[in-house]
Scaffold this active site. Structure first.
Site, short mmCIF file in Angstrom:
data_model
loop_
_atom_site.label_atom_id
_atom_site.label_comp_id
_atom_site.label_asym_id
_atom_site.label_seq_id
_atom_site.Cartn_x
_atom_site.Cartn_y
_atom_site.Cartn_z
N ASP A 428 54.25 15.91 16.74
CA ASP A 428 54.30 15.36 15.38
C ASP A 428 55.75 15.36 14.90
OD1 ASP A 428 53.34 14.37 12.98
OD2 ASP A 428 52.91 16.34 12.15
N GLU A 431 59.85 11.27 14.74
CA GLU A 431 60.52 9.97 14.56
C GLU A 431 62.03 10.01 14.92
OE1 GLU A 431 56.78 9.93 13.27
OE2 GLU A 431 58.24 11.24 12.30
N ASP A 507 49.72 9.00 9.05
CA ASP A 507 49.15 9.50 7.80
C ASP A 507 48.63 8.38 6.92
OD1 ASP A 507 50.04 11.84 8.84
OD2 ASP A 507 51.73 12.07 7.47
#
Length: 849
Positions: A428, A431, A507
């Site tokens: 997670d 990015e 999300d």
């Protein structure tokens, strides 16, 4: 997953969560990359071919003193087009897997104003002045060509590589990885690729988590693909400015793209994944249902798992979010969560997946920080010092995954998770996300990776960060779990990341818009080479009400990766959870019904994924993937194919009790629930109360199913049900292996071909051909041939052996060489030994339906 716990933004989210539990959170979506750098169409460099030199695999183009061009033929239907600085080599990104190709036979001919390369499938015509490229099929029909009305069709504008191409008003565009929006066809869209932590994104959010610079054009019922292998932030104006052209460009890097001709969409996807790599078969337990929440307590993880068992709702996996760590320090455990994991693993049939973020807490004495610092493993700021940015642990360091030694080091730390009992890893915040508004919630653009004599700026490496982290994580399994199949789940991808990981779509909002958007998002991800994809069932940001959750679970069980996952409630008792039973008995029953259906269909899903490892095909498919001859399917996104034979048409509107379903032409469609048959090329209205999901099966299909289990592997697969919808002939190639290890890669698997044939109006035959038989531990003893929409047989026999009639479906499945006819449903069940060598014949006195 989540972010900004210590920020003002987090306070706003928490306030919204308390004020309402079901409202959409579109107002919280943040579109936050650095400002776009537009392409100046008045400043395009016009390239002119000065000379052409034939090479072993195509041609080299001399554009003068500044640039060289290359057209390389990789296969009969793949060409690589590159323009680089004079003397520079074409660079492949880490997204490329296949770098060595057997050059196809081709002819080359200089025709004065043009130069022409021809293979068995395509012709590449290179215009010299100005430079441009067009592609023709083997019959000389135009597939695609450059657009030069701005004076130049391809080249560089102030260092930005660009390509303009012509289009027609009826051309459709698909792919681009993960893109928000309520459409499948991306024609008319302005698309950007820059991996972005977009909490609560909505249909208008331009940048979300994944950058896959690959798309397909579908024109005149023929498909082609373009893979722009550029890791910088890139842009795609897909006829958004004019019906005459589209173009793509990047902030920097080389002009290097692959052109792939189909003409079938499936051909394009297969060839694209030949370039970037195929997905690897996951362990079967990952195909069961997953349950997760940010901020489960240790006790809640065990309690929720036990409640699933008590309520007989199948479940395979519980996820451990960042709460299990000590102060959010990676590769550490809070003792109560470690004990909860041990208790979970002592229960029958549960697997566990742990989250892992890339941000390493800056804290002397913390082993990971100390080792990374001592070995110079961190990404750097522009001044050469290690970059420090706030994330969950506070000030954090970021591993430089561009270095192989850092990836090896990262992989080596996973024993801390595996030894505790963790089975899969969930990457997670990769990015990478940084809680710093000044730098647009990621690292500064002038941060860098690599070595001092070979720096890779963040502008180039950003979209690759999660890709290399996934590779490192995947390699950890080989290091500590040799022979076992890895399972890595990621939020961030580049092209080729499917080699290492599955994807969840970040999300998303818990809203009706969020539900609707899951369909086109998943379909375009699948068309971009990533077959194992899914979103958070029920949505992550916010909470669904009972109706929304019921509709979401109905389609969520058809996602290749199926997980219920939701946001923290901040400890507020007014905010309910997102477990199926919190919504009341009706929704609990609906959940059980559809999760049971998923577990029945696991042999089918497993076979679809196995085929994806060979062909790259999506499992969650848009209708156009199968029916590109039917132009009515080009824009349909509210229906999808689950594999090749099952079509799902969900209710996506609040209060909806019916749905209009388009049935593609060329097929007869059978209602999965009622057995009613419908000819294709029509739209029908199907009633769909809250507990009903419209599902249709293609006629002449076989769907392999099994009995419901509370978890995968609870019971050996001894009886395979062949759910058959027969009009003329139905075939299926069934694949089986141990579902856990890498042995299948050494050929340890079985393939059995089934054929059910209506020989004439009074006889139906069943035959099996054991094509491959290298998996010796199969437990299969029998098949149950389930013939839908038929009539009572007069007899069933194989050679001289007559099958015995029994009085129930259960009895026929338990007793070999028997059959049972359900007169109320017009379904025939026949139990056939798995080692039956003879043709099984079903005889009817009247006409078999």
């Amino acid at each position: 997953m989540k972010r900004f716990k210590k920020s003002v933004f987090a306070v706003a989210i928490a306030t919204a969560l308390v004020s309402t539990s079901i409202a959409p959170y579109s107002a919280l979506a943040v579109d936050k990359p650095h400002p776009e750098i537009p392409l100046d169409k008045d400043n395009l460099e016009q390239l002119v071919v000065q000379s052409v030199e034939r090479t072993d695999n195509g041609v080299m183009l001399d554009f003068g003193s500044e640039y060289d061009g290359y057209v390389n033929l990789l296969e009969d239907d793949i060409a690589q087009i590159s323009i680089v600085e004079d003397g520079e080599k074409v660079k492949n990104s880490p997204g490329i897997e296949k770098t060595k190709w057997d050059t196809p036979k081709f002819s080359a001919q200089d025709k004065g104003d043009t130069y022409q390369l021809e293979t068995a499938e395509i012709t590449v015509v290179i215009n010299k002045a100005p430079y441009g490229v067009k592609f023709l099929d083997k019959d000389g029909n135009l597939i695609n060509e450059d657009y030069s009305e701005f004076g130049s069709s391809a080249g560089y504008e102030d260092g930005k590589p660009y390509v303009f191409r012509e289009t027609t008003p009826d051309e459709a565009f698909y792919g681009f990885g993960e893109q928000a929006g309520l459409e499948l066809n991306k024609r008319g869209d302005s698309i950007g690729l820059w991996n972005t932590d977009s909490y609560g994104y909505n249909k208008d959010t331009k940048y979300i988590y994944v950058s896959i610079p690959f798309f397909m054009g579908l024109k005149d019922k023929k498909a082609y693909g373009i893979f722009f292998d550029n890791t910088h932030r890139s842009y795609y104006e897909m006829a958004s400015e004019s019906d005459d052209y589209y173009y793509f460009y990047a902030d920097g890097g080389q002009l290097n793209y692959y052109f792939i001709y189909g003409p079938e969409i499936s051909d394009v996807v297969s060839q694209y994944t030949e370039i970037t790599g195929k997905f690897n078969l996951p362990p079967e337990w990952t195909l069961g249902l997953h349950q997760s929440k940010w901020e489960y307590t240790a006790d809640e993880i065990v309690e929720v798992a036990q409640t699933y068992r008590d309520k007989n709702i199948p479940l395979d996996v519980m996820h451990f979010d960042i709460d299990y760590m000590q102060d959010y320090k990676l590769f550490t455990w809070e003792e109560d969560y470690k004990q909860a994991l041990a208790e979970l693993k002592s229960m029958e049939g549960f697997h566990a997946i742990a989250i892992n973020d890339p941000a390493v807490k800056k804290e002397e004495g913390y082993f990971l920080y100390d080792e990374g610092t001592a070995n110079d493993y961190w990404a750097k700021s522009a001044d050469g010092t290690p970059f420090v940015g706030p994330v969950w642990p506070g000030d954090s360091m970021f591993p430089d995954f561009s270095k192989e030694e850092v990836r090896d080091w990262w992989a080596s730390k996973h024993n801390i998770l595996f030894d505790a009992g963790i089975d899969g890893i969930w990457n997670d915040m990769n990015e990478p996300a940084v809680f710093e508004a000044e730098y647009y919630w990621t690292m500064p653009l002038d941060a860098y990776f690599g070595y001092e004599d070979n720096k890779i700026l963040h502008t180039e490496y950003h979209n690759l960060y999660g890709h290399h982290e996934a590779e490192a994580t995947y390699n950890a399994f080989e290091l500590y779990k040799p022979g076992e199949r890895p399972f890595v789940l990621t939020r961030d991808m580049y092209a080729g990341s499917q080699r290492y990981s599955a994807l969840w779509t970040g999300d998303q909002n818990s809203s009706w818009e969020g539900l609707e958007m899951t369909l086109p998002v998943n379909m375009n991800v699948g068309l971009s080479g990533v077959p194992m994809v899914g979103g958070d069932i029920g949505g992550f940001a916010g909470r669904p009400d009972a109706e929304l959750f019921a509709r979401w679970i109905q389609i969520g069980v058809f996602e290749p990766f199926a997980r219920i996952h939701y946001d923290s409630d901040g400890g507020d008792p007014r905010v309910i959870g997102q477990e199926p039973w919190v919504f009341g008995q009706e929704v609990e029953d609906i959940t059980r019904k559809y999760v049971n259906l998923r577990y029945q269909l696991l042999p089918y899903l497993y076979n679809e994924l196995q085929e994806a490892t060979e062909t790259g095909k999506p499992v969650y498919q848009p209708l156009v993937y199968h029916f590109q001859e039917d132009e009515n399917t080009y824009d349909i996104y509210k229906q999808f194919m689950f594999g090749d034979n099952i079509m799902v048409a969900p209710v996506l509107e609040q209060g909806g009790t019916s749905v209009d379903v388009y049935l593609p032409k060329g097929e007869t469609w059978v209602d999965f629930w009622t057995g009613d048959e419908y000819k294709g090329n029509q739209t029908i209205t199907v009633q769909a109360e809250l507990d009903h999901l419209p599902i249709f099966v293609k006629q002449d299909s076989i769907i392999p199913t099994r009995e419901v289990q509370q978890y995968t592997g609870e019971k050996p697969l001894e009886n395979l049900v062949l759910d058959t919808y027969l009009n003329d002939q139905a075939t299926y190639s069934f694949y089986e292996d141990d579902a856990q290890t890498q042995s299948y890669q050494d050929g340890e698997y079985n393939v059995t071909n089934f054929t059910v044939n209506k020989q004439n109006k009074n006889i139906v035959t069943f035959e099996q051909q054991k094509k491959v038989q290298n998996y010796k531990d199969t437990k299969l003893k029998s098949y149950t041939l389930k013939l839908n929409n038929t009539e009572k047989p007069s007899k069933v026999q194989a050679a001289s052996s007559k099958y015995k009639a029994v009085n129930s479906e259960e009895a026929v499945k338990e007793t070999s060489e028997t059959y049972f006819f359900n007169e109320e449903e017009n379904i025939l069940y026949v139990n056939i030994p798995a080692n039956e060598k003879h043709k099984v014949q079903v005889f009817f006195n009247g006409n078999a339906r």
